[in-house]
Design a protein around this motif. Structure first.
Motif, mmCIF file in Angstrom:
data_model
loop_
_atom_site.group_PDB
_atom_site.id
_atom_site.type_symbol
_atom_site.label_atom_id
_atom_site.label_comp_id
_atom_site.label_asym_id
_atom_site.label_seq_id
_atom_site.Cartn_x
_atom_site.Cartn_y
_atom_site.Cartn_z
ATOM 1 N N GLU A 135 -12.228 -8.019 -29.492
ATOM 2 C CA GLU A 135 -13.387 -7.975 -30.382
ATOM 3 C C GLU A 135 -14.301 -9.201 -30.264
ATOM 4 O O GLU A 135 -15.478 -9.084 -29.937
ATOM 5 N N MET A 136 -13.763 -10.394 -30.560
ATOM 6 C CA MET A 136 -14.616 -11.582 -30.608
ATOM 7 C C MET A 136 -15.283 -11.919 -29.264
ATOM 8 O O MET A 136 -16.469 -12.203 -29.225
ATOM 9 N N ARG A 150 -8.066 0.466 -24.746
ATOM 10 C CA ARG A 150 -8.772 -0.650 -25.356
ATOM 11 C C ARG A 150 -9.759 -1.267 -24.360
ATOM 12 O O ARG A 150 -10.887 -1.592 -24.720
ATOM 13 N N TYR A 195 -13.846 -1.534 -25.052
ATOM 14 C CA TYR A 195 -14.615 -2.777 -25.089
ATOM 15 C C TYR A 195 -15.605 -2.871 -23.933
ATOM 16 O O TYR A 195 -16.683 -3.444 -24.082
ATOM 17 N N ASP A 202 -14.239 -18.828 -38.604
ATOM 18 C CA ASP A 202 -15.152 -17.847 -38.037
ATOM 19 C C ASP A 202 -14.383 -16.564 -37.752
ATOM 20 O O ASP A 202 -14.109 -16.253 -36.604
ATOM 21 N N PRO A 203 -14.018 -15.835 -38.808
ATOM 22 C CA PRO A 203 -13.168 -14.668 -38.573
ATOM 23 C C PRO A 203 -13.920 -13.542 -37.864
ATOM 24 O O PRO A 203 -15.121 -13.379 -38.055
ATOM 25 N N ALA A 204 -13.198 -12.807 -37.032
ATOM 26 C CA ALA A 204 -13.766 -11.611 -36.420
ATOM 27 C C ALA A 204 -14.127 -10.637 -37.550
ATOM 28 O O ALA A 204 -13.533 -10.688 -38.622
ATOM 29 N N LYS A 205 -15.085 -9.772 -37.265
ATOM 30 C CA LYS A 205 -15.571 -8.855 -38.312
ATOM 31 C C LYS A 205 -14.445 -8.051 -38.944
ATOM 32 O O LYS A 205 -14.360 -7.928 -40.156
ATOM 33 N N ARG A 206 -13.574 -7.536 -38.084
ATOM 34 C CA ARG A 206 -12.507 -6.686 -38.613
ATOM 35 C C ARG A 206 -11.550 -7.473 -39.494
ATOM 36 O O ARG A 206 -11.073 -6.974 -40.509
ATOM 37 N N ASP A 245 -6.565 -4.285 -32.728
ATOM 38 C CA ASP A 245 -7.027 -5.433 -33.489
ATOM 39 C C ASP A 245 -6.614 -5.248 -34.940
ATOM 40 O O ASP A 245 -6.552 -4.130 -35.429
#
Lengths: 310, 401
Positions: free
Chosen positions: A188-189, A266, A270, B70-74, B387
Motif C-alpha cells: 500500500e504505502m 496482490r 498493486y 504516518d499510518p497507511a490509509k488502511r 494489508d
C-alpha cells in the motif's frame, strides 16, 4: 543522468546498481552516485567505501559518494574558484545550518556536483561519462534536490550564481539528458508514495518520471491444476513412493503454492493501481531476486530489467 | 506427584487470558510508561506499534496511547484516525473485545502533528509572545522546521515527552518517523541543542542587537562568500532567526537533557522492528548496538514478515528440484498419481517452491544470527499476505507479539 528514487526500503539502491551494471554491459562508461553516502551503493556494486572522487568498482563503473562537507568544499572550488580552506569544519557546519534552512544551497550541492560531472569532458574533449546513475535521496528529499535550481533562480536574481543555476535547471528539466526512475513494492504505502512522488516531481520541479521499477513481484500465477498437483503429491496413500521418487519431502509445496497465489494477486492489484496512478511505464522485477544480496542481487535485478526490455 | 494434582496446580497459576495466545511482549512492556518503536522505513513499524499497544491493553487495565507518525490509509482507518491534527480516538475495551482482544485496558490512537509540535516548542520557550511570533513568521524557521535533519524526530520526541509529563496515559507507545537513519531519532535533541547553541552561531548573530548585516563584510571571508552564495536578504533573515533562537537556547537545552534522562530511565523501553531483508536487518543490528552504547534500554525485537518455517526444509528443495528439472517426472506422476499434468505446470510448482525455499533459508540465516546476538526476546510475526485493514488484523498480530 538517471535519478533513481522511491520510498525507503523499496530497493532503490539495488535498482541503481543494476542500471549501472546494465549500462556497463552495453560498453558505456558509467558514473554511479551515492547521494546519501551510507555506502550501500558501493556495496551493491561489490566495492568498499567510496569517497568524493570517482573510484573504479567494476569494469566501466566508477562511483562517488556525496558527503556534505566535501561537496561544500568542491562546490566552492568548482564554481567560485575558492581554494581549499585548511580548517573548514566549523565553517562547513555553519554553512550546513544555513543551507538546511534556505531553499537551495544544500540541495544545490548535490545536484550541482552531479551536473558538473555531466558536463565534464576528458582530455580528448568527449564527455567523461556516457551515463550517470544516481542513487538519489528517498521520496521527499529528492524533490528538493531536483527543484533546487528552480528555487535558487527565484531567490538569486543575478550574479555568478544565477547563470550557474540556470544551466543546471535546464539540464535537470531536459528530458533527453536527465530523467527520474522510481522504485516501489507491491504494498500500500510504497505504491501510494510513488504516485504522489511522480505528481510532485511534475508540479514542483517540472520533471517527468520515465518509469517505475516495481520490485518483489510474484509474476507467475498458480493454476487450479497446480494446486491439485501439490495436493496429490501429499496424499497419504502414495507418500512413501512419492518421497522416494522426488528425493525429498513435497509437503511444503501446498503452502508455497498457496502463498504464491496470494502474492500474485496482490502483485497484480498493486501493479494495476500504480499503472492507473502514474503516467509512466511500470517494470516488474520478480521476488526471486530478493533471496540474494549485494552484487549478486544487483546482477539478478539487472537480468530481470534486461529481460523486460522497457 | 500425580498427574491430576500437577494439572490442578497448573490451572491455578494460569492468568485470566490464558486461553489467548501470546501477548508476552505486552506483559513484558506493560509496566513501562513509554515504549519507543524504531527501525527502518517500510518494515511495518506503525502496524507493530499499534499491535503492541493492544498487546499491552490485553495484559492490564491501562489506558495505552499509540502515537503514530504516518499510518497507511488502511491502518489509519482500522484505528479510526481521521487525519493529522484530529483528536485522539479511543478504542474502548468493548470495541477491542468485539475485535477478539481479551482487553483489560483500552487503546487510544493519535497521529503526530509535526508542524504544531514545533510551533508549540517555540511558544513554550520564547521569552515573550512577540518573539515567539517573530520566529513563527520567519521564512527561515518555516523551512527549517520542515527540512532540518531530524526535525520530524525532534517533533516526535517533544510530543512524546509532553504526553509523558501530562500523565494522561498509563503507557505511551510511540512510532518513530521513517528516518534516513534510525539514529536520527536518538540524536535529534542533541543536534538541535548543538545548532542552537553553537558558538559560531552566536558569532553569526553578532553582538546583541547588532546582527549580521551591520558587521563588516569585508572583514570576514566567510561572510563575503556567504553573501555571494546566498544573497543578502537571506543572510539577514538567517541572522534574525538565529538571534531569536538564542532566546530559546536555555529552554531547548534543558528539554534535551530531560528527554535524554527520560529515555534512559527504567520507565522507558525501546523495541526494534525489522524484517529479515539485508538492509533493514543491518540497520536493526546497528541500532541495537547504538542503544547499548547510549545506555538506553532495548526491551525487545520484533521480526516482521517471516515466511513459514516449513518452507525452509532442505529435503523439500530436493523434491522441488526434481519437479523443476527432471523431464521424466511428468510421466511418472501421470502413471502413479492418476492425473496427467502439463509439463509447464509441473516445472512451475517446483520453481515456485524453490523460490520460497531460498527466501525462507535467507530468513533462517538472519534469524539464527539475530538470536545469537540479541540479548532480548525476539518476537516473530509471520508474513500476512493481506494489508491490515481491520482492528481484527491488529489483534491477530498483538496476540503473536
Amino acid at each position: 543522468m538517471v535519478f533513481v528514487t522511491g520510498k525507503g526500503g523499496t530497493g532503490k539502491t539495488t535498482v541503481a546498481a543494476a542500471l549501472a551494471l546494465l549500462a556497463a554491459r552495453a560498453g558505456k562508461r558509467v558514473l554511479a552516485v551515492d547521494v546519501e553516502a551510507k555506502g550501500d551503493l558501493a556495496a551493491a556494486l561489490g566495492g568498499g567505501a567510496v569517497r568524493f572522487t570517482p573510484q573504479a568498482l567494476q569494469r566501466g563503473i566508477y562511483a562517488i559518494a556525496l558527503q556534505a562537507e566535501e561537496s561544500f568544499q568542491e562546490y566552492l572550488g568548482l564554481y567560485f574558484k575558492v581554494p581549499r580552506l585548511a580548517r573548514m569544519t566549523p565553517l562547513a557546519r555553519v554553512f550546513d545550518f544555513i543551507a538546511t534552512g534556505v531553499p537551495g544551497p544544500r540541495d544545490m550541492l548535490v545536484v550541482g556536483k552531479i551536473a558538473y560531472e555531466e558536463r565534464r569532458r576528458d582530455k580528448s574533449g568527449r564527455p567523461a561519462w556516457d551515463i550517470i546513475i544516481v542513487d538519489a535521496a528517498s521520496s521527499g528529499h529528492v524533490v528538493s534536490h531536483l527543484a533546487a535550481a528552480r528555487a535558487m533562480l527565484t531567490l538569486v536574481r543575478g550574479g555568478v550564481i544565477h547563470s550557474q543555476v540556470e544551466w543546471i535547471d535546464e539540464l535537470v528539466r531536459d528530458d533527453s539528458r536527465s530523467t527520474v526512475l522510481l522504485t516501489a513494492l507491491p504494498e500500500e504505502m510504497p505504491v501510494v508514495e510513488a504516485i504522489e512522488l511522480g505528481a510532485r516531481l511534475r508540479s514542483e520541479a517540472g520533471i517527468s518520471v520515465s518509469g517505475c521499477v516495481l520490485n518483489r513481484m510474484v509474476l507467475v500465477s498458480v493454476s487450479p491444476s497446480q494446486r491439485r498437483l501439490a495436493a496429490a503429491l501429499n496424499r497419504d496413500s502414495d507418500a512413501e513412493e512419492v518421497r522416494h521418487r522426488l528425493g525429498g519431502d513435497p509437503a511444503p509445496f501446498v503452502e508455497s503454492v498457496q502463498l504464491a497465489s496470494q502474492l500474485h494477486d496482490r502483485s497484480a492489484e498493486y501493479a494495476r493501481q500504480l499503472r492507473a496512478g502514474l503516467p509512466a511505464p511500470v517494470v516488474p522485477v520478480p521476488l526471486e531476486t530478493a533471496s540474494r544480496s549485494g552484487l549478486a542481487m544487483a546482477r539478478a535485478v539487472a537480468d530481470a530489467l534486461a529481460k523486460d526490455g522497457t | 506427584m500425580t498427574v491430576a494434582t500437577e494439572r490442578r496446580r497448573g490451572e491455578r497459576r494460569r492468568p485470566a487470558h490464558r486461553e489467548w495466545p501470546g501477548f508476552e511482549m505486552g506483559e513484558r512492556l506493560g509496566a513501562l510508561r513509554v515504549v519507543v518503536c524504531t527501525g527502518s522505513g517500510g518494515v511495518g513499524k506503525t502496524t507493530i506499534s499499534a499491535a503492541l499497544a493492544m498487546s499491552i491493553a490485553a495484559t492490564q487495565d491501562a489506558r495505552v496511547l499509540v502515537l503514530t507518525v504516518d499510518p497507511a490509509k488502511r491502518l489509519a482507518s482500522a484505528l479510526g484516525i481521521k487525519g493529522i491534527g484530529a483528536d485522539p480516538v479511543t478504542i474502548s475495551r468493548a470495541r477491542l473485545r468485539r475485535a477478539g482482544l481479551p482487553a483489560r485496558g483500552e487503546v487510544v490512537a493519535a497521529m503526530l502533528d509535526m508542524k504544531s509540535a514545533w510551533d508549540n516548542m517555540v511558544e513554550r520557550y520564547s521569552p515573550d509572545r512577540r518573539s515567539a511570533e517573530r520566529i513563527l513568521k520567519n521564512r527561515f524557521y518555516q523551512r527549517i522546521s520542515d527540512a532540518f535533519v531530524g526535525s520530524h524526530e525532534y517533533a516526535a520526541m517533544e510530543a512524546l515527552y509532553e504526553l509523558h509529563e501530562a500523565g494522561e496515559y498509563d503507557c505511551v507507545v510511540v512510532d518513530t518517523p521513517p528516518s534516513r537513519n534510525a539514529l536520527d531519532f536518538l540524536e535529534a535533541p542533541a543536534r538541535l541543542t548543538d545548532y542552537v547553541g553553537a558558538r559560531l552561531l552566536s558569532w553569526l548573530a553578532g553582538p546583541s542587537g547588532v546582527g549580521l548585516r551591520a558587521m563588516n563584510f569585508a572583514a570576514t571571508p566567510f561572510l563575503r562568500l556567504a553573501d555571494r552564495l546566498l544573497g543578502g536578504d537571506v543572510l539577514s533573515e538567517v541572522s534574525d532567526f538565529v538571534r531569536q533562537l538564542q532566546g530559546l537556547y536555555g529552554g531547548v537545552q534543558k528539554r534535551a537533557r530531560d528527554v535524554y534522562r527520560l529515555l534512559r530511565s527504567p520507565q522507558v523501553g525501546f523495541v526494534v522492528v525489522t524484517t529479515l531483508e539485508p538492509g533493514p536487518f543491518a540497520e536493526a543490528e546497528f541500532f541495537a548496538a547504538k542503544l547499548r552504547e547510549y545506555t538506553m534500554p532495548l526491551r525487545g525485537m520484533v521480526v516482521n514478515r517471516v515466511l513459514p518455517p516449513t518452507l525452509r526444509e532442505p529435503s523439500s528443495a530436493a523434491a522441488a528440484t526434481t519437479l523443476a528439472d527432471d523431464p521424466r517426472i511428468v510421466e511418472w506422476i501421470a502413471q502413479h498419481l492418476g492425473e496427467r499434468y502439463a509439463p509447464d505446470a509441473v516445472r512451475g510448482v517446483g520453481r515456485i517452491h524453490l523460490m520460497f525455499n531460498a527466501l525462507a533459508q535467507r530468513d533462517a540465516r538472519a534469524l539464527a544470527k539475530l538470536e545469537r546476538i540479541a540479548e532480548v526476546p525476539v518476537s516473530r510475526i509471520p508474513l500476512f499476505t493481506d494489508d491490515v485493514s481491520e482492528l481484527e488484523g491488529l489483534v491477530r498480530i498483538a496476540g503473536l507479539l
